[in-house]
Design a protein around this motif. Structure first.
Motif, short mmCIF file in Angstrom:
data_model
loop_
_atom_site.label_atom_id
_atom_site.label_comp_id
_atom_site.label_asym_id
_atom_site.label_seq_id
_atom_site.Cartn_x
_atom_site.Cartn_y
_atom_site.Cartn_z
N LEU A 422 42.58 28.07 62.80
CA LEU A 422 41.67 26.95 62.55
C LEU A 422 41.87 25.87 63.60
CD1 LEU A 422 41.90 26.30 58.68
CD2 LEU A 422 40.14 27.54 59.94
N ASP A 423 40.75 25.36 64.15
CA ASP A 423 40.91 24.24 65.07
C ASP A 423 41.27 22.99 64.27
OD1 ASP A 423 38.47 22.75 64.31
OD2 ASP A 423 37.45 24.52 65.11
N GLU A 424 41.72 21.96 64.97
CA GLU A 424 42.26 20.76 64.33
C GLU A 424 41.22 20.10 63.41
OE1 GLU A 424 45.31 18.98 63.22
OE2 GLU A 424 45.56 20.53 64.75
N ILE A 425 39.96 20.05 63.88
CA ILE A 425 38.91 19.37 63.10
C ILE A 425 38.66 20.11 61.79
CG2 ILE A 425 36.43 18.77 63.07
CD1 ILE A 425 36.69 18.30 66.10
N THR A 426 38.56 21.45 61.89
CA THR A 426 38.30 22.24 60.67
C THR A 426 39.49 22.15 59.72
OG1 THR A 426 37.03 23.74 62.05
CG2 THR A 426 37.55 24.51 59.85
N LEU A 427 40.68 22.18 60.29
CA LEU A 427 41.88 22.11 59.44
C LEU A 427 41.88 20.81 58.62
CD1 LEU A 427 44.56 23.43 58.64
CD2 LEU A 427 45.64 22.22 60.54
N THR A 428 41.59 19.69 59.28
CA THR A 428 41.57 18.40 58.57
C THR A 428 40.47 18.41 57.51
OG1 THR A 428 42.17 17.42 60.67
CG2 THR A 428 41.48 15.90 58.95
N ARG A 429 39.30 18.88 57.92
CA ARG A 429 38.15 18.92 57.01
C ARG A 429 38.45 19.79 55.80
NH1 ARG A 429 32.51 19.15 56.68
NH2 ARG A 429 31.70 21.20 56.15
N TRP A 430 39.00 20.97 56.03
CA TRP A 430 39.24 21.91 54.93
C TRP A 430 40.36 21.44 54.00
CZ3 TRP A 430 38.64 27.78 56.44
CH2 TRP A 430 37.30 28.01 56.80
N GLY A 447 35.07 29.27 59.84
CA GLY A 447 34.04 28.26 60.15
C GLY A 447 33.02 28.15 59.04
N LEU A 448 31.80 27.83 59.44
CA LEU A 448 30.71 27.58 58.49
C LEU A 448 30.49 28.77 57.55
CD1 LEU A 448 27.41 25.83 59.02
CD2 LEU A 448 27.27 28.24 58.44
N GLU A 449 30.58 29.99 58.10
CA GLU A 449 30.31 31.17 57.27
C GLU A 449 31.27 31.23 56.08
OE1 GLU A 449 29.80 34.89 59.26
OE2 GLU A 449 30.07 36.02 57.40
N ALA A 450 32.54 30.92 56.34
CA ALA A 450 33.53 30.95 55.26
C ALA A 450 33.21 29.89 54.21
CB ALA A 450 34.92 30.72 55.83
N GLU A 451 32.80 28.71 54.68
CA GLU A 451 32.45 27.64 53.73
C GLU A 451 31.30 28.08 52.82
OE1 GLU A 451 31.47 23.94 55.66
OE2 GLU A 451 33.39 23.82 56.69
N VAL A 452 30.31 28.74 53.43
CA VAL A 452 29.13 29.14 52.65
C VAL A 452 29.51 30.24 51.67
CG1 VAL A 452 26.78 30.02 52.76
CG2 VAL A 452 27.60 28.50 54.55
N ARG A 453 30.30 31.20 52.14
CA ARG A 453 30.73 32.30 51.25
C ARG A 453 31.48 31.73 50.05
NH1 ARG A 453 30.01 37.35 52.59
NH2 ARG A 453 29.20 37.67 54.66
N TYR A 454 32.39 30.82 50.35
CA TYR A 454 33.19 30.24 49.27
C TYR A 454 32.29 29.45 48.31
CZ TYR A 454 37.48 28.55 47.16
OH TYR A 454 38.51 28.31 46.28
N ALA A 455 31.32 28.74 48.89
CA ALA A 455 30.40 27.94 48.06
C ALA A 455 29.65 28.84 47.09
CB ALA A 455 29.43 27.18 48.95
N VAL A 456 29.22 30.01 47.57
CA VAL A 456 28.43 30.90 46.71
C VAL A 456 29.33 31.67 45.74
CG1 VAL A 456 26.94 32.95 46.69
CG2 VAL A 456 26.56 31.14 48.39
N LEU A 457 30.42 32.22 46.26
CA LEU A 457 31.22 33.15 45.44
C LEU A 457 32.15 32.43 44.46
CD1 LEU A 457 32.10 35.76 48.21
CD2 LEU A 457 30.30 35.92 46.46
N VAL A 458 32.56 31.22 44.81
CA VAL A 458 33.54 30.52 43.95
C VAL A 458 32.97 29.22 43.38
CG1 VAL A 458 35.87 29.50 43.90
CG2 VAL A 458 35.43 31.53 45.30
N GLU A 459 32.08 28.57 44.16
CA GLU A 459 31.69 27.21 43.77
C GLU A 459 30.27 27.11 43.20
OE1 GLU A 459 34.56 24.78 46.85
OE2 GLU A 459 32.48 25.11 47.47
N GLY A 460 29.68 28.24 42.86
CA GLY A 460 28.42 28.24 42.10
C GLY A 460 27.19 27.77 42.85
N ALA A 461 27.21 27.76 44.20
CA ALA A 461 26.01 27.31 44.94
C ALA A 461 24.91 28.36 44.80
CB ALA A 461 26.35 27.10 46.41
N LEU A 462 23.73 27.93 44.40
CA LEU A 462 22.60 28.85 44.24
C LEU A 462 21.44 28.54 45.16
CD1 LEU A 462 22.42 29.26 40.33
CD2 LEU A 462 23.51 30.76 42.01
N ARG A 463 21.46 27.33 45.74
CA ARG A 463 20.40 26.97 46.69
C ARG A 463 21.07 26.46 47.96
NH1 ARG A 463 15.04 24.23 44.74
NH2 ARG A 463 14.53 25.30 46.68
#
Ligand SMILES: Cc1cc2nc3c(=O)[nH]c(=O)nc-3n(C[C@H](O)[C@H](O)[C@H](O)COP(=O)(O)OP(=O)(O)OC[C@H]3O[C@@H](n4cnc5c(N)ncnc54)[C@H](O)[C@@H]3O)c2cc1C
Length: 523
Positions: A422-430, A447-463
């Motif tokens: 993880l780069d420094e910016i992502t590490l701080t953000r995450w 990166g972004l793909e992991a955030e989106v996957r996590y949002a859908v698979l764990v955090e209930g994002a539907l839109r």
């Protein structure tokens, strides 16, 4: 915690079956911080709980706050001692159960005279006493020289000194989400994009909930022994489902925030500024950005996306430009704006900022409890009180309240895995977004793909909006309001949620329209 707490609302048939399979002890209407806190507390005490949210979790006021977990010094000035006391002590609790969602930020108040400084210090001493503030968090006094060194862009002419005291900053939407996930882990059945459209009672309550998700016509009937209406600005509408003749109790007040790049306005601490009409507004550091807020004016409608007007931006910029005279902020500096509606209990006579932020609970003719008027900062204590009352009404044995000590998802202390990719910016953000769950997100990518996957698979994002605005805050804290993330994020969501290309494009357009509408009055 996270496996059990994963929100899997995408399978609507299964969700409907689970909701209809049982009679719940408690059905909670509204997935903002108020409903989330209630559902978590009740589930932890062993109640069978359902939580129904009309849109995405935290899509109402709970993603539009100033993101401060604060004791509310200003409520002390208004003599609202119970609000000050509760909020101040709740800060410490939240910091212990979810340290990643409660970051300490010194607040700076510049004083102009010895007398002003003295009054402020007396007020802070009362505040510290009421909130049982520990030694390490007691206020400090900075000389003008120290103030200059800490906040080089801030005007210091005529300053006597600066009073500095710590409060906490949060991510309101992610706090709500973590609370709902914790409720889910304790057995609550949770559904987003399910709006309650009918309330009736024949012994048990019966609620009709209808889908608000595109391409989904789920309709469910939920039975419960007790219902709590925690629908924020929509509380009156729910009360009218129970009793169409019910007069409104809420006085809605709109507040806006504006985000600018930190290279245009750099603050290292939260700077408190006084407006010409004697209100306090804030300049808050947020990584590469600084946000300014807020306004407080009566507003007639419970909109999800209330308008932001040029006069709102001028109001915030005029004061900020006085405090930071070399900055000259103008409309071109706006990175993004957000706007929300406070569900205050009271009347629209007088001024919005004079209405108490104390929560109120009332019982309707069928026995539905409604709650409104409180603060995000005190959501946990508010929930504890109303769940106590619910248990009394239900007349059941329940476990004691444990919400003050049990960590929220992401709040556990862990050993971090090797995160060197993880780069420094992502590490701080995450770290801020996921806390101790960062290791899990890391298994999905960097990166972004992991955030989106996590949002859908764990955090209930539907839109797409759920990811863009509330899971990632890219809508507000990213270049150009995060619109460059929409295409790549939509492709990941399309794969996970089986969207057609038309649907995917529709989701992107929907977000672009929200972004455009938010800027339409800003010139
Ligand atoms: C500008 C502004 C700044 C603020 N700053 C702070 C701050 O810094 N610190 C602080 O402590 N507090 C702050 N507050 C107050 C705080 O944000 C609110 O008190 C809190 O978010 C209210 O949460 P809620 O859950 O009651 O309402 P909401 O978050 O609005 O939740 C209600 C939910 O009910 C859902 N709903 C509506 N109708 C239905 C239906 N028919 N069926 C199912 N669900 C339904 C909605 O979709 C919504 O998600 C601020 C508020 C504003 C507006």
């Amino acid at each position: 915690m996270s496996r059990n707490s994963a929100l899997n609302c995408a399978d609507r048939t299964e969700l409907k079956q689970t909701l209809e399979a049982t009679c719940f002890d408690l059905a909670v209407i509204g997935g903002g911080i108020t409903g989330a806190g209630i559902a978590r507390d009740a589930a932890l005490r062993g109640l069978k709980v359902a939580l129904l949210e009309a849109q995405d979790f935290a899509s109402g006021t709970s993603s539009r706050s100033s993101k401060m977990i604060h004791g509310g010094l200003r409520y002390l000035v208004q003599g609202d001692i119970p609000v000050v006391k509760e909020s101040a002590s709740e800060r410490a609790i939240l910091h212990s159960i979810a340290p990643h969602l409660a970051t300490k930020s010194p607040y700076i108040l510049t004083t102009r005279s010895r007398v002003e400084s003295m009054f402020l210090r007396i007020a802070l001493k009362v505040y510290e006493f009421l909130g049982k503030v520990g030694k390490e968090d007691k206020h400090q006094v900075w000389s003008v020289a120290k103030l200059k060194a800490q906040e080089p862009s801030l005007a210091t002419e005529g300053a006597h000194n600066a009073i500095v005291y710590p409060e906490f900053l949060t991510d309101d939407a992610r706090l709500t989400l973590a609370t709902i996930r914790s409720a889910k882990a304790e057995g609550a059945v949770v559904g987003n994009y399910l709006a309650v459209t009918e309330v009736s009672r024949d012994g048990d309550f019966s609620l009709t909930a209808e889908s608000r998700l595109p391409e989904d016509d789920t309709k469910a009937t939920i039975k419960a022994k007790l219902v709590i209406n925690a629908a924020g600005p929509w509380v009156d509408q729910l009360c009218q489902l129970e009793n169409p003749a019910q007069a409104p109790r809420l006085a809605l007040s709109r507040g806006i925030h504006v985000v600018v790049a930190a290279h245009r306005l750099k603050v290292n601490n939260t700077v408190v500024m006084s407006t010409r009409d004697k209100r306090k507004i804030f300049a808050v550091p947020a990584g590469d950005y600084t946000y300014l807020g807020t306004t407080d004016e009566f507003y007639p409608d419970s909109d999800y996306w209330p308008d932001v007007y040029a006069k709102d931006i001028d109001y915030l910029f005029n004061t900020t430009n006085r405090y930071f005279p070399n900055t000259h902020l103008s409309a071109e500096d706006v990175v993004s704006v957000w706007s929300g509606v406070r569900p205050l209990v009271g009347s629209t006579e007088g001024k919005a900022n004079e209405i108490s932020r104390k929560d109120e609970v009332w019982e309707g003719p069928m026995g539905m409890l409604s709650i409104a008027g409180g603060k995000l900062s005190a959501y946990r204590a508010m929930a504890e009180r109303i769940v106590d009352r619910a248990i009394d009404i239900l007349n059941i044995e329940a476990k004691p309240c444990t919400t003050a000590t049990l960590p929220l998802p992401g709040g556990e202390s862990i050993l971090y895995a090797d995160l060197t990719k993880l780069d420094e910016i992502t590490l701080t953000r995450w770290r801020r977004m996921y806390g101790s769950e960062i290791n899990e997100v890391y298994t999905m990518g960097t990166g972004l793909e992991a955030e989106v996957r996590y949002a859908v698979l764990v955090e209930g994002a539907l839109r797409l909006e759920d990811y863009w605005a509330r899971r990632s805050s890219r809508a507000w804290f990213d270049d150009r309001g995060g619109i460059d993330s929409l295409e790549p994020a939509s492709r990941v969501m399309a794969e996970l949620l089986n969207w057609s290309d038309d649907r995917r494009k529709h989701e992107v357009t929907h977000c672009l329209e929200i972004d455009k509408a938010s800027r339409q009055h800003i010139h």
